[in-house]
Design an enzyme around this catalytic site. Structure first.
Site, PDB file in Angstrom:
ATOM      1  N   GLY A  40       5.459   6.933  -1.964  1.00 48.04           N
ATOM      2  CA  GLY A  40       5.818   6.638  -0.561  1.00 48.04           C
ATOM      3  C   GLY A  40       5.459   5.321  -0.456  1.00 48.04           C
ATOM      4  O   GLY A  40       4.175   4.928  -0.473  1.00 48.04           O
ATOM      5  N   GLY A  57       0.801  -1.376  -0.003  1.00 46.67           N
ATOM      6  CA  GLY A  57       0.179   0.160  -0.122  1.00 46.67           C
ATOM      7  C   GLY A  57       0.865   1.029  -0.134  1.00 46.67           C
ATOM      8  O   GLY A  57       1.973   1.327   0.315  1.00 46.67           O
ATOM      9  N   CYS A  58       0.260   2.422  -0.451  1.00 48.45           N
ATOM     10  CA  CYS A  58       1.208   3.482  -0.536  1.00 48.45           C
ATOM     11  C   CYS A  58       0.655   4.773  -0.980  1.00 48.45           C
ATOM     12  O   CYS A  58      -0.613   5.027  -0.791  1.00 48.45           O
ATOM     13  CB  CYS A  58       2.172   3.246  -2.006  1.00 48.45           C
ATOM     14  SG  CYS A  58       3.010   1.598  -2.255  1.00 48.45           S
ATOM     15  N   ALA A  59       1.503   5.799  -0.927  1.00 48.61           N
ATOM     16  CA  ALA A  59       1.150   7.219  -1.270  1.00 48.61           C
ATOM     17  C   ALA A  59       1.599   7.491  -2.698  1.00 48.61           C
ATOM     18  O   ALA A  59       2.870   7.189  -2.696  1.00 48.61           O
ATOM     19  CB  ALA A  59       1.576   8.278  -0.245  1.00 48.61           C
TER      20      ALA A  59
END
Lengths: 504, 368, 410, 151
Positions: B183, B12-14
């Protein structure tokens, strides 16, 4: 006086006299004359030797008074010589004939479906609830031309091959009119239409009164060419050249003359009462080039409007054969595994020839991918799909869709007594006896089949949702969602799956 | 512990990105600020950026960003490079020491043009030749990894929080008309510099948030077209899928988006005949490239960016405009952080691509 | 609109229902000579046996009259009809106006001239009052002579036997129930009755009666036989009650009153139904059907009565006999299908003329007899099913498929 | 009115309609008791005619002008004006069998139960929602439906 025989009754029919109300339903319904009524004494008795354990009497008995038990093996138990082996030898010693049987291979070969497990989402990505989100299982059959010809969108693009949608990746396998009753056949056709999938005519043609279901029909062209004519080819949505059948790879078919009623004779275009013999090979196909010719002959005959399917049985070299078929111009390859059903097959062929469908799917899918032509054909798998999980596993292994035959017949009441070849089917399915065929009300049959498709489809959606997938095409060949349990290295490699517990 | 490439890693990320459609180039501080705001969406195991228009002086050369874990791999790669390319410039990628970042691999860049004789030998197009080479390095040279390989662009990535990675790579010293950032919050990785986002292939760069449940199907489809899948990340297959569709099969990006996040059949069935036929064919032919499961991605390419959500919109994605700048990010706040006065802000629907391209005049100017 | 019905038996009841199908409101008046609500006339024998109690003898429940807005004048007789003023004169001197009038006066027992016969020394067997009178005297051990072995006589005999009375039947014809039974059937019935202790005198009738001091009767028969008996029942036949119509111009009397197909008797708005009608068998179902049609027509409908072949079902001491149409035919103009099992007392006979079924007679095996009756009524050609007719499985499926399909679709 | 219609194409001669009819009209309404204790075997109000391969379940058609009602000497047989159901009020019936001869379909059966003569005929299971023969037919060869005007 009965002739002396070494064969013994396989089953005992036990009637609970405390319950039996002597309504005689069992007597009237038994297709094998097992139940007898003695009017003089007003008593019922059974001839156990006749019982095939089709369960019709058990089902119909309103008093629940009947039970059928398998008789204890009369022979001394022997781990090598099974009771069946002995029974068959006795039978052949008496008749000198080929052992015949019906339905699919029932031997205890290891089943790969039962040693494959599926994945589900946890935390890192959400599972999808099919009751809340769209869950797509529509599948298209046919050749996928790529890249998309954008500029040709305006006019009809003749290079674009026809594609046929099905609303669930489950179709009804080819079961011929003749092998089964008109009622059973009609039930399949109706259910296919109502659900938006396809039924397959098998090799016996399509009765005129069922032309209304043509849009949902895969019309078969088999070696006997029964019932094949221009109207037949054109009324179907897909044409299937039947080369082989999973239950009897390498051999032809034989529908006895007693089953060739007036209607069947009209539909098959053969004289009433004559045996319908399907040759082992198509006598105009002795090579892959010949197949290509037939494929294009059929395409020509139907103005390139219909996908052409080629059905083969799963044999040792199936992947290479499939590749050849794809290159010969087929739009669909249907492959039938060794559990595939039949109305009649020699026992030895049924039980000992062919390979499991799971391995065939995996091998064909990988081979076509290796050759970069997987996307040019639709791969339909058949042969012993018992439940929706089998379907999901087949698709994850690389199939686009599956045929169900046996499961469909079971939905219609079949109890796998394996006596289809006798034409005595108590359930009105594999018989042409008008006294029995009327037992299968096509309305009810279609409803049952529809329900089966509905149930399986819903389960498929649930399983997809669990994997975090909302469209069936994302499952196709997605072997990462499969893991093997108790499979050896070779098997894992052939199937292209990791062992359960391995993360990747 | 396996690392990327040996192990399928969901994460999962930004993500964040923007493009100045007028071609105005800005330094990396804004994108770092934006991605830094979503600190909580990363876990320090990866951050990265891609920037377009950063090497105007070498715009006709392929800018190879490479990481080497050891000397030997560098020798091997340099040999390969020398064999196949003319090297215009080679140097270390400038960096600063940042405390929070562990030991970095050797990071090098080469501005190169392929030798014509080699392309002819390969009997292929220049682009395919490049792709082949990049894949060869990644697949066969252990310890070496091509971070980016496009022209006038570059990817900068590593193990750490993205703001620290930005600091490390001295992004404030580059000027680009479009920036994308990532990110990372992998669920299971030791953190490998090569495994961080963006993933690139020539000009393409992809940052991605989500986990693609169709990975196996996507991957096996792409393998049929000779893509060597080395990283086992979703980002990698997304980049290849876009490359196949847009580069090889010549689909407009908008249609490629309809493959990756296909409209539902019920929507397709309602379309006018011609469009319905097209969408149906797209789904039928490229069904295996449908990205299933939750994702939001930003794709960077020469002259534009595209942001896209999965069709159920299971991951967040916001978009905004200010003057000629288009912003996209996982969170609205990440946009407002660097553009407090957005003129228009919206949440794109699932499967609805947000595409920003350089205006024609800027395109001409930048390529001139 | 004002409906008046003279008579209060089955025809009258069905006429009320027929009227009410079309007219739910206008008043109906029934003039009933008897003092009872309509009762099932054939039930009197069952009443006498004790199998039917007072309550159950009623043909319709008491509420029937109220629910159908019927004014019932019990114990009243109509003495004349004035078709010009459309009035009925009652025995109490009152007049009743009608807009529509139904004559459903039925019939009465025929009493022959017999020496010594007087109203006190014999009984008839026609209505409730008859059996109410019989009941106290028909005690166990008594002896009775029943004159007439037709259905009425047989039922009277049966009820008396069941009460323990010893019965002697005297029949003028050469066999019992000669209108319905052929020689073979009659002989079966005869021996059956004799086995049950019934005396039978055939080809014979009463010549004279003499009352003895001990209240017993001496009955002399034509044959010369002399019988002693405690009671005498006359069941010789029925005569229609047509007296009211006799002197009215325009009305034809031929034993009964002659009617048109709509059951009008030739006077405006006056209809007839039941045993009073000429050329119609004095049978219960026929009266009911006629009553229904007459009622409908009185209420403005235009329905025709198509003659129904006579049929009768009779149970005598456990023997079930069914006769339909011409059941006695035996000459060569007819083709007969016969099945006899004498020991089981089963007899089945069908009478065919010119490929059409015209009659049937069944004893003890009467399943599905209605289908035969229907065939007789329709006069359908039965050539194709002739072989099936007496088959034990005879039924709808014996007919050609379109026929049974149509029947099932009804 | 809603009636039971037979669909011969699907009648499979199992006679379960008869069994279900018997149970529905038994005191116990229990299959085993109805047959074993009440001894009602053979007392169905619907019966299957059989002529291989065809069989059909036949039963009262509930005629508009029922002859059985007209012929009934005791007034036991009536047609309910509201529901149209033709049925026999058994306590009134004297067992004369006129109804048996009256019925053009031959679907009133003269039966003796415990010495009592009763005409057995379909009463459309007026105490139930749907006739038992229809509910229990395993092949929907019997349907209970309104088919509009009669010919």
């Amino acid at each position: 006086m009965s002739t002396f025989s070494l064969k013994t009754s396989e089953f005992s029919v036990i009637r609970d006299e405390n319950k039996c109300i002597k309504c005689l339903a069992c007597v009237r319904q038994c297709g094998f004359d097992c139940h007898q009524y003695d009017e003089e004494n007003d008593s019922l008795y059974t001839i156990d030797a006749n019982c095939v354990n089709c369960q019709r009497c058990v089902y119909i008995c309103p008093a629940d008074a009947l039970k059928i038990y398998e008789n204890p093996k009369p022979m001394r138990s022997n781990n090598y010589w099974s009771a069946n082996d002995l029974k068959n030898i006795y039978k052949q010693a008496e008749t000198g004939g080929v052992l015949l049987t019906g339905m699919g291979n029932d031997k205890a070969f290891p089943g790969y479906f039962d040693r494959l497990v599926l994945n589900a989402s946890q935390v890192t990505n959400p599972s999808i609830d099919p009751l809340r989100e769209p869950m797509e299982i529509r599948t298209y059959l046919g050749r996928r031309t790529e890249p998309i010809a954008l500029q040709k969108q305006k006019e009809k693009d003749k290079t674009q091959t026809p594609i046929v949608p099905i609303e669930t990746p489950i179709m009804f396998a080819g079961i011929s009119y003749g092998a089964i009753s008109h009622q059973a056949f009609e039930a399949l056709a109706r259910a296919a239409k109502e659900f938006g999938t396809m039924f397959n005519t098998g090799e016996g043609g399509l009765p005129k009164d069922l032309y209304q279901y043509g849009d949902n029909a895969i019309v078969q062209v088999a070696s006997g060419r029964f019932g094949v004519h221009s109207d037949y080819l054109n009324v179907g949505r897909i044409i299937e050249i039947k080369i082989g059948q999973g239950a009897k790879p390498g051999i032809g078919g034989h529908l006895p003359g007693e089953k060739i009623t007036e209607e069947i004779s009209t539909t098959r275009m053969i004289p009433e009462g004559t045996d319908a013999l399907s040759p082992a090979p198509h006598h105009d196909i002795y090579s892959i080039e010949d197949l290509r010719q037939l494929i294009f002959t059929l395409k020509e005959a139907t103005r390139y409007e219909k996908p052409i399917s080629v059905k083969i049985s799963a044999v040792h070299n199936v992947a290479a054969i499939a590749s050849g078929i794809a290159r010969a111009g087929a739009d669909i390859i249907a492959v039938d595994g060794f559990r595939g059903g039949t109305g009649a097959a020699p026992l030895m062929i049924r039980d000992h020839v062919g390979i499991p469908i799971e391995l065939a799917i995996a091998a064909i899918d990988q081979r076509l991918r290796d050759e970069g032509i997987r996307n040019s054909v639709t791969l339909v798998a058949a042969g012993g799909f018992r439940c929706s999980a089998d379907v999901v596993k087949a698709i994850a292994l690389g199939a686009d869709a599956v045929y169900i035959g046996t499961a469909a017949l079971i939905a219609l009441g079949c109890h796998l007594c394996q006596k289809c070849y006798t034409g005595k089917c108590s359930w009105g399915i594999a018989t042409q006896d008008p006294y029995k065929t009327r037992r299968l009300n096509p309305e009810l049959g279609a409803e049952r089949l529809y329900n089966l498709l509905r149930g399986w489809s819903h389960e498929i959606k649930e399983m997809l949702g669990g994997m975090g997938i909302n469209s069936i095409e994302s499952l196709k060949g997605n072997r990462l969602h499969l893991r093997g349990v108790g499979l050896n290295e070779v098997e894992l490699n052939l199937l292209g799956v990791k062992h359960a517990g391995e993360a990747i | 512990m396996f690392r990327e490439g040996e192990y399928r890693i969901p994460s999962g990320c930004a993500i964040s990105g923007f493009i100045n459609k007028d071609g105005h180039r800005v330094d990396g501080s804004a994108i770092v600020k934006s991605i830094a705001l979503m600190h909580e969406r990363s876990n320090g195991l990866g951050g990265g950026f891609a920037a377009y228009g950063i090497y105007p002086e070498y715009k006709d050369y392929y800018a190879l960003h490479l990481l080497f874990e050891d000397k030997e791999s560098r020798n091997q790669v340099e040999e390969l490079i020398k064999d196949n390319f003319y090297i215009e410039v080679e140097d270390r990628i400038p960096s600063r020491n940042v405390k929070s970042i562990g030991k970095a691999p050797m990071l090098w860049r080469y501005f190169v043009t392929p030798r014509l004789s080699k392309i002819e030998e390969a009997q292929d197009t220049e682009e395919n030749f490049m792709t082949e080479l990049v894949m060869r390095i990644n697949a066969s040279v252990s310890g070496a990894y091509v971070i980016s390989s496009g022209k006038n662009m570059g990817a900068f990535k590593g193990v750490g929080y993205p703001e620290d990675i930005g600091e490390f790579y001295r992004l404030d010293e580059y000027k680009a008309y479009s920036w994308i950032a990532h990110g990372r919050f992998p669920t299971n990785t030791p953190g490998w510099w090569g495994g961080a986002h963006p993933f690139t292939l020539l000009d393409w760069s992809v940052v991605h948030n989500g986990e693609v449940s169709s990975y196996g199907a996507n991957r096996r489809f792409l393998e049929m077209y000779n893509y060597k899948i080395t990283l086992q990340t979703d980002t990698e297959v997304i980049a290849y899928a876009i490359d196949l569709l847009v580069h090889h099969h010549k689909l407009p990006l908008e249609l490629a988006a309809k493959v990756l996040a296909a409209p539902f059949w019920q929507e397709i069935d309602r379309l006018p005949a011609q469009e319905r036929e097209l969408c149906t064919r797209l789904r039928v032919v490229y069904g295996s490239l449908l990205l299933n499961g939750p994702f939001s991605i930003i794709v960077g390419f020469n002259g534009g960016i595209m942001a896209l959500n999965d069709r159920l919109k299971l991951r967040p994605l916001a978009a905004a405009c200010y003057k000629s700048t288009l912003y996209v990010a996982s969170e609205e706040a990440a946009i407002r952080e660097i553009c407090p006065d957005v003129e228009k802000l919206w949440y794109p629907k699932g499967g609805e691509p947000v595409i920003g391209r350089l205006e024609e005049e800027a395109q001409c100017r930048l390529s001139a | 609109m004002n409906y008046v019905i003279i008579g209060n038996s089955v025809a009258a009841v069905h006429a009320v229902m027929g009227i009410r199908e079309y007219d739910q409101d206008n008043p109906i008046t029934i003039i009933s000579a008897e003092n009872y609500y309509a009762y099932g006339r054939p039930l009197i024998s069952y009443w006498l046996e004790g199998r039917v109690k007072n309550k159950n003898i009623l043909y319709r429940p008491e509420e029937f009259y109220k629910e159908n807005k019927v004014q019932l004048l019990l114990g009243r007789r109509a003495v004349s009809i004035n078709p010009d003023s459309k009035q009925v004169e009652l025995d109490d001197g009152n007049f009743l106006s009608y807009d529509r009038l139904l004559i459903a006066t039925g019939g009465r027992p025929f009493i022959p001239e017999i020496k010594g016969l007087n109203p006190k020394n014999h009984f008839t067997f026609m209505n409730y009052d008859d059996v109410r009178k019989l009941e106290p005297v028909a005690a166990p051990g008594k002896e009775a002579v029943v004159i007439g072995a037709g259905p009425t006589g047989l039922k009277a005999m049966e009820s008396l036997v069941k009460r323990g009375v010893r019965v002697t039947l005297v029949e003028l014809a050469d066999r019992v129930w000669s209108q319905a039974l052929d020689a073979e059937a009659a002989s079966m019935v005869t021996s059956f009755l004799q086995q049950r202790g019934v005396n039978l005198y055939l080809n014979d009738t009463v010549q004279s009666i003499e009352q003895k001091k001990n209240d017993r009767l001496d009955i002399k028969l034509n044959s010369g036989c002399e019988l002693q008996s405690d009671l005498l029942v006359l069941a010789i036949g029925v005569r229609p009650n047509v007296e009211l119509l006799k002197s009215i111009p325009g009305v034809n009397i031929n034993r009964g009153v002659v009617v048109g197909p709509d059951l009008n008797i030739g006077l405006p708005d006056v209809y007839a139904a039941g045993d009073v009608v000429a050329d119609s068998p004095p049978l219960f179902p026929h009266a009911a059907v006629q009553g229904r049609i007459a009622g409908r027509n009185m209420a403005g409908n235009n329905d025709n009565y198509k003659p129904i072949p006579p049929y009768n079902a009779l149970g005598i001491l456990g023997l079930n006999i069914v006769s339909m149409g011409n059941s006695i035919a035996s000459d060569e103009n007819y083709e007969l299908l016969v099945e006899t099992e004498r020991e089981a007392l089963i007899y089945r006979k069908l009478v065919i003329k010119e490929n059409r079924l015209v009659g049937g007679l069944m004893i003890n095996k009467i399943d599905r007899a209605g289908i035969y009756h229907k065939l007789i009524e329709e006069g359908a050609d039965i050539t194709s099913i002739k072989d099936e007719l007496l088959n034990p499985n005879f039924g709808l499926l014996s007919f050609p498929e379109p026929v049974w399909q149509r029947q099932l679709a009804h | 009115m809603k009636k039971v219609y037979a669909r011969p194409a699907y009648c499979m001669n199992c006679h379960l309609c008869e069994v279900n009819c018997i149970v529905a009209h038994s005191k116990s309404r229990n299959l085993l008791k109805a047959f074993k204790k009440e001894k009602l075997r053979g007392t169905a109000r619907v019966f299957v005619e059989e002529r291989k391969p065809i069989s059909i379940a036949v039963q009262c058609r509930h005629c508009n002008d029922p002859r059985c009602v007209a012929g009934c000497i005791s007034g036991a047989m009536v047609k309910d004006t509201e529901t149209g159901i033709v049925y026999c009020q058994e306590e009134k019936c004297v067992g004369c069998w006129t109804c048996v001869v009256s019925c053009p379909y031959g679907v009133i059966r003269p039966i003796e139960i415990d010495g009592r003569k009763l005409p057995l005929k379909c009463d459309l299971c007026k105490e139930y929602e749907e006739p038992a023969c229809v509910v229990g037919c395993p092949n929907k060869a019997l349907v209970f439906e309104e088919r509009g005007a009669e010919v």
